[in-house]
Design an enzyme around this catalytic site. Structure first.
Site, PDB file in Angstrom:
ATOM      1  CD  GLU A   1      -2.846  -1.386   2.315  1.00  0.00           C
ATOM      2  OE1 GLU A   1      -2.896  -0.474   3.154  1.00  0.00           O
ATOM      3  OE2 GLU A   1      -3.523  -2.423   2.406  1.00  0.00           O
TER       4      GLU A   1
ATOM      5  CG  ASN B   1      -0.421  -6.986  -1.631  1.00  0.00           C
ATOM      6  OD1 ASN B   1      -0.999  -7.590  -2.537  1.00  0.00           O
ATOM      7  ND2 ASN B   1      -0.892  -6.958  -0.391  1.00  0.00           N
TER       8      ASN B   1
ATOM      9  CG  HIS C   1      -9.622  -5.895   0.604  1.00  0.00           C
ATOM     10  ND1 HIS C   1      -9.939  -7.024   1.341  1.00  0.00           N
ATOM     11  CD2 HIS C   1      -8.295  -5.685   0.800  1.00  0.00           C
ATOM     12  CE1 HIS C   1      -8.854  -7.464   1.959  1.00  0.00           C
ATOM     13  NE2 HIS C   1      -7.840  -6.682   1.640  1.00  0.00           N
TER      14      HIS C   1
ATOM     15  CD  GLU D   1      -4.430  -8.040   1.601  1.00  0.00           C
ATOM     16  OE1 GLU D   1      -5.315  -7.330   2.114  1.00  0.00           O
ATOM     17  OE2 GLU D   1      -3.222  -7.795   1.731  1.00  0.00           O
TER      18      GLU D   1
ATOM     19  CG  ASP E   1     -12.511  -9.131   1.643  1.00  0.00           C
ATOM     20  OD1 ASP E   1     -12.403  -8.138   0.896  1.00  0.00           O
ATOM     21  OD2 ASP E   1     -12.039  -9.154   2.798  1.00  0.00           O
TER      22      ASP E   1
HETATM   23  O1  G2I Z   1      -7.468  -4.221   6.349  1.00  0.00           O
HETATM   24  C1  G2I Z   1      -7.569  -5.390   5.596  1.00  0.00           C
HETATM   25  C2  G2I Z   1      -6.235  -5.740   4.949  1.00  0.00           C
HETATM   26  C3  G2I Z   1      -5.851  -4.688   3.923  1.00  0.00           C
HETATM   27  N1  G2I Z   1      -4.605  -5.044   3.272  1.00  0.00           N
HETATM   28  C4  G2I Z   1      -3.486  -5.340   4.139  1.00  0.00           C
HETATM   29  C5  G2I Z   1      -3.870  -6.359   5.206  1.00  0.00           C
HETATM   30  O2  G2I Z   1      -2.799  -6.559   6.100  1.00  0.00           O
HETATM   31  C6  G2I Z   1      -5.098  -5.916   5.960  1.00  0.00           C
HETATM   32  O3  G2I Z   1      -5.365  -6.913   6.967  1.00  0.00           O
HETATM   33  C7  G2I Z   1      -5.988  -6.486   8.139  1.00  0.00           C
HETATM   34  C8  G2I Z   1      -6.163  -7.664   9.067  1.00  0.00           C
HETATM   35  O4  G2I Z   1      -6.978  -8.649   8.462  1.00  0.00           O
HETATM   36  C9  G2I Z   1      -6.846  -7.187  10.351  1.00  0.00           C
HETATM   37  O5  G2I Z   1      -6.904  -8.251  11.308  1.00  0.00           O
HETATM   38  O6  G2I Z   1      -5.222  -5.489   8.747  1.00  0.00           O
HETATM   39  C10 G2I Z   1      -5.914  -4.941   9.858  1.00  0.00           C
HETATM   40  C11 G2I Z   1      -5.167  -3.723  10.366  1.00  0.00           C
HETATM   41  O7  G2I Z   1      -5.227  -2.690   9.430  1.00  0.00           O
HETATM   42  C12 G2I Z   1      -6.094  -6.024  10.939  1.00  0.00           C
HETATM   43  O8  G2I Z   1      -6.868  -5.517  12.000  1.00  0.00           O
HETATM   44  C13 G2I Z   1      -6.212  -5.386  13.229  1.00  0.00           C
HETATM   45  C14 G2I Z   1      -7.169  -4.669  14.177  1.00  0.00           C
HETATM   46  O9  G2I Z   1      -7.440  -3.367  13.659  1.00  0.00           O
HETATM   47  C15 G2I Z   1      -6.552  -4.539  15.531  1.00  0.00           C
HETATM   48  O10 G2I Z   1      -7.484  -3.988  16.419  1.00  0.00           O
HETATM   49  C16 G2I Z   1      -6.079  -5.910  16.039  1.00  0.00           C
HETATM   50  O11 G2I Z   1      -5.374  -5.763  17.257  1.00  0.00           O
HETATM   51  O12 G2I Z   1      -5.865  -6.648  13.757  1.00  0.00           O
HETATM   52  C17 G2I Z   1      -5.180  -6.542  14.989  1.00  0.00           C
HETATM   53  C18 G2I Z   1      -4.686  -7.956  15.407  1.00  0.00           C
HETATM   54  O13 G2I Z   1      -5.773  -8.819  15.582  1.00  0.00           O
END
Ligand code: G2I
Length: 351
Positions: free
Chosen positions: A164, A205, A241, A270, A272
């Site tokens: 990003e 990515n 996404h 990724e 969805d």
């Molecule tokens: O945002 C969706 C994805 C967009 N592209 C990059 C990916 O790395 C990203 O993944 C998501 C995760 O699936 C989430 O699980 O990235 C988020 C953060 O921007 C992740 O969320 C975070 C929560 O915001 C936090 O509160 C939590 O502590 O996940 C953390 C770990 O569970």
């Protein structure tokens, strides 16, 4: 992508109840041995992989982890290899979360995409809050990439080296690295990753790059330049996404093709497809059609190497926590029942 951080458990419950009646019956495509072929089996027959991301806590959900291990051939850690997890203190590395996913993947025969070496989000506080000279930050970035890539050498087949790094208008995102080091940090990161593992595939990515437009044009120009400069770059990851309300990405197949023509692989990293809740039959049918279209677009281009869902079931999805009122984005529902999207992916992989 909007990033309203509003979480709601109520949406999840509503979707379980609703989708209970709409889930499709298991499709049965048997191979010669009479065993039902999985999405990954079908993708592998086409020279591709079919995978799903997983976050560490989800491995404790046994039915979920079992289905992940049996249906898919690839996984990506949702959070476990990000900077906050792997280098929580400067120079102190912790590979617990990433290793757990690699061990799980190896036990189930799944290959692993590494995600991610460098991102503006989920950086550790010590890095975000520090004041760094260019020399210091360059050495911090180099050390991080070197240590993490070496640790996972032979265990991951690809890395999202930089995640990003572009704005929607095609300018560089002003992350901490850009602000301190200028755009040259991207080529440096790729070179350091290559030095640490000569074999792993190195990707850029991003989201909102599936169709043509300013952002994907910027990546096209960047990758073309990196290639001309002989900087190691092997692939472009389209996160995908998608959201029903924004329309299907314009010219996705042609867009994948033009990156392939630059001699890089393309991966859908990724995937969805979210919708406003409640889901209904019409929205799920449209979602299914889009899942089929994404699969078709990837299969149409030889260098599109595989598809990864960002989690495979509505039971574990980042969407309801980030987009208020949206969800139901994945091919399996909260009860791990297949939705029409599952059949559409199967059909696309089979036709
Ligand atoms: O945002 C969706 C994805 C967009 N592209 C990059 C990916 O790395 C990203 O993944 C998501 C995760 O699936 C989430 O699980 O990235 C988020 C953060 O921007 C992740 O969320 C975070 C929560 O915001 C936090 O509160 C939590 O502590 O996940 C953390 C770990 O569970």
């Amino acid at each position: 992508m909007r990033t309203t951080h509003i979480r709601s458990a109520a949406f999840a419950t509503a979707t379980v109840l609703l989708l209970g009646g709409l889930a499709s019956a298991p499709a049965a495509t048997a191979d010669s041995g009479g065993k039902t072929q999985t999405l990954h089996d079908l993708a592998r027959d086409q020279g591709r992989y079919f995978g799903s991301a997983v976050d560490n806590p989800e491995l404790a959900d046994t039915p979920y982890a079992d289905l992940l291990g049996s249906e898919f051939g690839q996984t990506t850690p949702g959070n476990g290899m990000k900077w906050y997890a792997t280098e929580p203190q400067r120079g102190v590395f912790d590979f617990t979360a990433g290793d757990e996913i690699v061990r799980y993947a190896q036990s189930k025969g799944l290959k692993v995409r590494g995600h991610t070496l460098l991102w503006h989000s989920q950086l550790p506080d010590w890095l975000n809050n520090g004041t760094w000279s260019a020399d210091e930050l360059r050495s911090i970035l180099r050390n991080h990439i070197t240590k993490v890539v070496k640790h996972y050498r032979g265990k991951v087949f690809a890395w999202d080296v930089a995640n990003e790094i572009m704005n929607e208008d095609g300018t560089y995102r002003e992350n901490i690295f850009y602000k301190t080091l200028g755009p040259g940090y991207i080529a440096d990161a790729l070179r350091w990753a290559r030095a640490a593992d000569p074999k792993v595939k190195l990707y850029l990515n991003d989201y909102n790059v599936e169709g043509t437009g300013a952002k994907s044009d910027a990546y096209y120009a960047l990758i073309k330049q990196l290639k001309a400069d002989r900087v190691p770059i092997d692939g472009f990851g389209m996160q995908a996404h998608l959201a029903l309300q924004y329309g299907f990405p314009y010219q996705m197949r042609q867009n994948i093709q033009r990156f392939a023509d630059l001699r890089v692989d393309v991966a859908i990293t990724e995937l969805d497809i979210r919708m406003f809740l409640p889901a209904d039959e019409a929205k799920l049918a449209q979602q299914a059609d889009w899942y089929g279209q994404v699969t078709d677009a990837c299969l149409a281009v030889k260098r599109c190497v595989g598809i990864t869902l960002w989690g495979y079931s509505d039971r574990h999805s980042w969407i309801p926590g980030f987009f208020e009122g949206e969800g139901a984005a994945l091919p399996w529902d909260e009860n791990l029942r297949r939705k029409p999207a599952y059949d559409a992916i199967r059909k696309a992989l089979t036709d």
